[in-house]
Design a protein around this motif. Structure first.
Motif, PDB file in Angstrom:
ATOM      1  N   MET A   1      47.672  -4.383 -62.000  1.00  0.00           N
ATOM      2  CA  MET A   1      46.545  -5.137 -61.469  1.00  0.00           C
ATOM      3  C   MET A   1      47.056  -6.299 -60.616  1.00  0.00           C
ATOM      4  N   GLN A   2      46.566  -6.432 -59.405  1.00  0.00           N
ATOM      5  CA  GLN A   2      46.903  -7.570 -58.560  1.00  0.00           C
ATOM      6  C   GLN A   2      45.744  -8.558 -58.570  1.00  0.00           C
ATOM      7  N   THR A   6      43.942  -9.473 -66.518  1.00  0.00           N
ATOM      8  CA  THR A   6      43.147  -8.331 -66.977  1.00  0.00           C
ATOM      9  C   THR A   6      41.929  -8.757 -67.786  1.00  0.00           C
ATOM     10  N   VAL A   9      39.201  -9.579 -65.348  1.00  0.00           N
ATOM     11  CA  VAL A   9      38.676  -8.368 -64.726  1.00  0.00           C
ATOM     12  C   VAL A   9      37.799  -7.603 -65.711  1.00  0.00           C
ATOM     13  N   PHE A  25      40.731  -9.308 -57.176  1.00  0.00           N
ATOM     14  CA  PHE A  25      41.552  -8.396 -57.960  1.00  0.00           C
ATOM     15  C   PHE A  25      41.446  -6.987 -57.399  1.00  0.00           C
ATOM     16  N   GLY A  27      43.183  -2.876 -58.562  1.00  0.00           N
ATOM     17  CA  GLY A  27      44.146  -2.094 -59.322  1.00  0.00           C
ATOM     18  C   GLY A  27      43.476  -1.287 -60.405  1.00  0.00           C
ATOM     19  N   GLU A  28      44.232  -0.983 -61.443  1.00  0.00           N
ATOM     20  CA  GLU A  28      43.746  -0.128 -62.515  1.00  0.00           C
ATOM     21  C   GLU A  28      43.696  -0.898 -63.822  1.00  0.00           C
ATOM     22  N   LEU A  29      42.599  -0.753 -64.527  1.00  0.00           N
ATOM     23  CA  LEU A  29      42.435  -1.370 -65.837  1.00  0.00           C
ATOM     24  C   LEU A  29      41.916  -0.318 -66.800  1.00  0.00           C
ATOM     25  N   ARG A  35      38.102  -2.841 -57.453  1.00  0.00           N
ATOM     26  CA  ARG A  35      38.390  -3.749 -56.339  1.00  0.00           C
ATOM     27  C   ARG A  35      37.243  -4.743 -56.218  1.00  0.00           C
ATOM     28  N   HIS A  62      48.511   0.123 -53.784  1.00  0.00           N
ATOM     29  CA  HIS A  62      48.234  -1.109 -53.035  1.00  0.00           C
ATOM     30  C   HIS A  62      48.849  -1.060 -51.639  1.00  0.00           C
TER      31      HIS A  62
END
Length: 364
Positions: A1-2, A6, A9, A25, A27-29, A35, A62
């Protein structure tokens, strides 16, 4: 995650709050691709993938260069077992009750966001306008401006630095540097159109010097023009044909909607130059305050960014708070000189998109 941590998010996902108190943010959670609503961090998926079901890790990135045929994952969306769907929409809050409240809320949001920036390894992109001057006034970090020696931005940055009692390092642009940088920018951003490359040039070349000097983060005033009414097309709404809105507030939202595409270009170019962008004026608290401004606090007569300028007076001399600025591609003269190089190479103005054709020739 950028971007955001977490927990933040996860909270934004659960509540569906588009402005959940983060700086963005992507990415993947827990298997869900996300996004944020302003697209402050780039995110890409393979062009060929369907919209159904969860996405395999090798099908998103990314960095567009990591994928065979990348396309942007849309801002404000999520993707999980149910496929891709919109999760967040930019809110439409009522304006502040009074002018005084509005300016104070903008001031508090801007100052809090800037003051929270970690200055370790940080430099500041400084054009001498109110946006970057707020960063310079409140952060202890060196200032950099990129432009040709006779450019507006170099002169403005030097005069503003004098007013702030500091110095600015000038990264002088040259034709050789432009010719070298154009294909590098095109490769990093996957864009060859003239406007995108012109905008990215001073960012990229300035950031290269920042990285060479040992800094790995670059603070920018990005977002201020979109959020606070800095564009002529917003000021002239509804007469300006470049916007569809019939009010200044509507035009503000229209240009805010363009941020994901712009930020994708800028972040990719800056990362390719060796730095990570830091954009405190794009924090959710600043966005929330800006969305609550009445039209006359965005534009009043010939004055743009009215509320931001008023809020900046506690940090800046009036001469800087009131100062107009040019877009980076024009203030640095990057656009003018790229056009000159195109014509010298035989791409005349009578040709369709002559600068874009020249850029494509450099890439080939």
């Amino acid at each position: 995650m950028q971007g955001a941590d977490t927990d933040a998010v996860a909270d934004a996902l659960e509540r569906g709050d588009a402005l959940a108190g983060t700086g963005g943010f992507a990415g993947e959670l827990d298997g869900t691709l996300v996004r944020d609503v302003l697209g402050r961090y780039p995110l890409f998926v393979e062009q060929s993938v369907s919209e159904e079901g969860r996405l395999d890790p090798e099908k998103w990135s990314h960095d567009p260069a990591a994928l065979a045929d990348p396309r942007s994952f849309p801002a404000g969306h999520v993707r999980d077992d149910s496929g891709t769907r919109r999760r967040w929409t930019l809110p439409s809050p009522d304006p502040f009750d009074t002018r005084e409240t509005a300016i104070e809320r903008v001031r508090a949001a801007v100052e809090t966001s800037i003051d929270a920036v970690d200055t370790d390894g940080l430099a500041i992109a400084f054009s001498g306008g109110v946006d970057s001057a707020l960063l310079a006034a409140r952060l202890d970090a060196p200032l950099y401006v990129a432009g040709f020696p006779d450019s507006h931005d170099v002169a403005a940055a030097r005069s503003a630095a004098d007013l702030l009692g500091t110095e600015v390092r000038v990264v002088e642009l040259t034709h050789d540097a432009i010719e070298r940088a154009v294909p590098e920018i095109a490769s990093a951003t996957a864009r060859t159109n003239a406007m995108d490359v012109q905008i990215a040039l001073p960012l990229y070349l300035g950031a290269e010097q920042v990285a060479a000097d040992g800094f790995d983060r670059l603070a920018l005033g990005q977002g201020a023009d979109e959020l606070f009414g800095g564009y002529a097309k917003v000021a002239k709404a509804p007469e300006d044909p470049r916007v569809e809105a019939d009010t200044v507030r509507g035009a503000q939202r229209e240009v805010i909607a363009s941020l994901p595409d712009q930020l994708e270009r800028d972040v990719l170019a800056l990362r390719a130059a060796g730095v990570e962008p830091v954009t405190p004026l794009l924090h959710d608290r600043v966005v929330d305050a800006a969305l609550r401004l009445d039209g006359d606090l965005l534009v009043d007569g010939e004055t743009r960014k009215v509320a931001l300028r008023a809020a900046a007076r506690e940090s800046l001399p009036d001469e800087i708070a009131d100062r107009d600025k040019k877009a980076a591609q024009y203030g640095s003269l990057a656009a003018r000189e790229l056009d000159r190089l195109a014509r010298q190479a035989g791409y005349k103005r009578r040709m369709d998109n002559h600068v874009t054709q020249y850029i494509e020739s450099l890439v080939e």
